[in-house]
Design an enzyme around this catalytic site. Structure first.
Site, short mmCIF file in Angstrom:
data_model
loop_
_atom_site.label_atom_id
_atom_site.label_comp_id
_atom_site.label_asym_id
_atom_site.label_seq_id
_atom_site.Cartn_x
_atom_site.Cartn_y
_atom_site.Cartn_z
N PHE A 1 -38.81 9.17 4.79
CA PHE A 1 -36.91 9.25 5.17
C PHE A 1 -37.05 11.07 4.20
CE2 PHE A 1 -37.86 5.82 6.88
CZ PHE A 1 -37.92 4.72 6.54
N ASP B 1 -34.93 12.91 2.39
CA ASP B 1 -33.99 12.87 1.37
C ASP B 1 -34.22 13.67 0.22
OD1 ASP B 1 -34.73 10.43 -1.63
OD2 ASP B 1 -35.95 11.88 -0.03
N TRP C 1 -41.05 7.37 -2.87
CA TRP C 1 -39.03 7.84 -3.63
C TRP C 1 -39.11 6.87 -5.19
CZ3 TRP C 1 -35.05 4.11 -4.72
CH2 TRP C 1 -33.92 4.55 -4.62
N1 LIG Z 1 -37.08 8.93 0.69
C1 LIG Z 1 -36.21 7.78 0.67
N2 LIG Z 1 -35.16 8.13 0.02
C2 LIG Z 1 -33.85 7.07 -0.72
C3 LIG Z 1 -33.98 5.87 -0.48
C4 LIG Z 1 -33.39 5.04 -1.14
C5 LIG Z 1 -33.57 3.84 -1.25
N3 LIG Z 1 -34.30 2.44 -0.64
C6 LIG Z 1 -34.94 1.65 -0.75
C7 LIG Z 1 -34.33 1.24 -2.34
C8 LIG Z 1 -34.51 -0.35 -2.35
C9 LIG Z 1 -34.75 -0.83 -1.36
O1 LIG Z 1 -36.29 -0.99 -0.92
C10 LIG Z 1 -34.95 0.37 0.19
O2 LIG Z 1 -35.88 0.54 0.61
C11 LIG Z 1 -32.63 6.06 -1.26
N4 LIG Z 1 -32.94 7.48 -1.14
C12 LIG Z 1 -32.20 8.25 -0.73
O3 LIG Z 1 -31.77 9.45 -2.42
C13 LIG Z 1 -31.10 9.70 -2.50
C14 LIG Z 1 -30.94 9.18 -4.14
O4 LIG Z 1 -31.55 9.24 -4.80
P1 LIG Z 1 -30.53 9.14 -6.25
O5 LIG Z 1 -29.84 10.36 -6.54
O6 LIG Z 1 -32.08 8.79 -7.35
O7 LIG Z 1 -30.10 7.17 -6.14
C15 LIG Z 1 -30.19 10.22 -0.86
O8 LIG Z 1 -31.10 10.60 -0.74
C16 LIG Z 1 -30.45 8.35 -0.76
O9 LIG Z 1 -30.30 8.34 0.84
C17 LIG Z 1 -35.37 5.57 0.18
O10 LIG Z 1 -36.44 4.23 0.31
N5 LIG Z 1 -36.76 6.62 0.24
#
Ligand SMILES: Nc1nc2c(c(CN[C@H]3C=C[C@H](O)[C@@H]3O)cn2[C@@H]2O[C@H](COP(=O)(O)O)[C@@H](O)[C@H]2O)c(=O)[nH]1
Length: 345
Positions: free
Chosen positions: A252, A254, A325
């Site tokens: 994903f 991000d 992540w």
């Molecule tokens: N690639 C990827 N991006 C992800 C996630 C998650 C949360 N998901 C997991 C969490 C618990 C569950 O297990 C879900 O699966 C948020 N984001 C992105 O990150 C950014 C936020 O970051 P910070 O500013 O540090 O909070 C924002 O772009 C948000 O859209 C992911 O898993 N993968």
């Protein structure tokens, strides 16, 4: 569609063999990687990262793939949770503050949270306070005041107005096309992860994460894909969370994964881009630089997956995504992530 793979060929040149790419993401981002002038993938560092992960596992440090975090996610095992997750990911973007400003935070159960965790906990807190955030009718006409109350804390959640529009869009489309229940969309797509991502892209405009690079469409579909992954996670792969073809989702794209990959020297930015990002300057959403960062992130992870597979270690993009992540959740010492103001990630 066929996946582009990178591997030694008979004549010694690196060739691109074809495998599946049902979302058209690998193919469209590969065209960007091949033309990129601001961002480069370092193949040697990909092999190094793969070896590092395999060594960690050999030493018994297998990363505990986190179970779904119930602390900050609403979960009641019913279709209400599915609608709540759709809302969660309709608003799952852009949590960073202006340069030198403190991040938006909320207090929840005695903890001060920021970023994604603050968003999830705020939506859970609202349900616990009696707001029916799973109800499409309620979402369809939700007011700015109610959204402000939901996200109350220190500072203001970025892109507030967009979040109001996205929440209303979820309610409106669910009412108009799915009888108010996103579970109907899961049933209509026969629990096929790929078809559900494509349904989100078709019916929910705010999920249509497709850019244009030098005149060509480039598909990322980050929030559409993470919605499926989150429903799968919340339901532990059962019931509404039981999907086929989930292994064909990409990572994903991000803003944290590129930051981590750059830290491992897998992604290399040209000196001008690096200086701007390190100075926390805004990068224009839709710019060549932004699209190259996201496309190279997707392909760096795909090449890492293929490298690990060649070493007899099968792993999915979603597993690579989660591992990277989580590394990005303790990224204070890392160089900054890129800052593009956008509702797509
Ligand atoms: N690639 C990827 N991006 C992800 C996630 C998650 C949360 N998901 C997991 C969490 C618990 C569950 O297990 C879900 O699966 C948020 N984001 C992105 O990150 C950014 C936020 O970051 P910070 O500013 O540090 O909070 C924002 O772009 C948000 O859209 C992911 O898993 N993968």
């Amino acid at each position: 569609m066929s996946e582009l793979t990178y591997g030694p060929a008979e004549d010694g040149r690196d060739t691109i063999r074809q495998t599946s790419d049902p979302l058209g993401i690998l193919t469209s981002t590969r065209a960007v990687v091949d033309q990129a002038s601001h961002v480069r993938i370092n193949m040697e560092q990909i092999e190094q990262l793969g070896k590092h992960w395999l060594q960690e596992e050999a030493q018994g440090q297998k990363p505990l793939m986190p179970l779904w975090d119930e602390r900050y996610h609403f979960s009641d095992g019913t279709g209400r949770t599915v609608n709540w997750l759709l809302l969660l990911d309709a608003l799952n973007f852009c949590f960073w503050a202006e340069k030198d400003q403190p991040r938006w935070t909320i207090d929840y159960q005695g903890q001060t949270l920021n970023g994604y965790w603050a968003e999830a906990a705020a939506l859970k807190r609202a349900v616990e306070e009696g707001l029916p955030l799973w109800d499409a009718e309620y979402l369809h006409t939700i007011s700015e005041q109610t959204i402000a109350h939901i996200f109350r804390g220190s500072g203001t959640i970025p892109l507030f107005e967009q979040r109001v529009l996205n929440a209303r869009e979820v309610g409106h489309v669910l009412l108009e096309r799915y009888g108010g229940q996103f579970t109907n969309a899961i049933e209509q797509t026969a629990h096929d992860a790929i078809q559900l991502v494509l349904l989100l892209e078709r019916d929910f405009p705010s999920f249509r994460d497709v850019a244009v690079y030098r005149g060509q469409p480039v598909r990322f579909l980050k929030r559409a894909q993470i919605t499926v992954a989150d429903i799968n996670g919340s339901f532990h792969g059962q019931d509404w969370g039981n999907f086929t073809r989930q292994d064909q989702l990409t990572i994903f794209a991000d803003y944290k994964l590129p930051q981590v990959l750059r830290e491992y020297n897998v992604l290399e930015y040209d000196v001008h881009l690096a200086r701007r990002i390190d100075a926390k300057e805004l990068i224009q959403s839709g710019s060549e630089e932004e699209i190259e960062i996201r496309a190279c992130t997707i392909w760096a992870c795909e090449l890492l997956r293929q490298s690990l597979q060649r070493q007899e270690h099968a792993i999915t993009a979603a597993e690579i995504d989660m591992r990277l992540w989580l590394l990005g959740q303790s990224s204070e010492e890392m160089r900054p992530y890129h800052r593009a103001r956008t509702m797509y990630y």
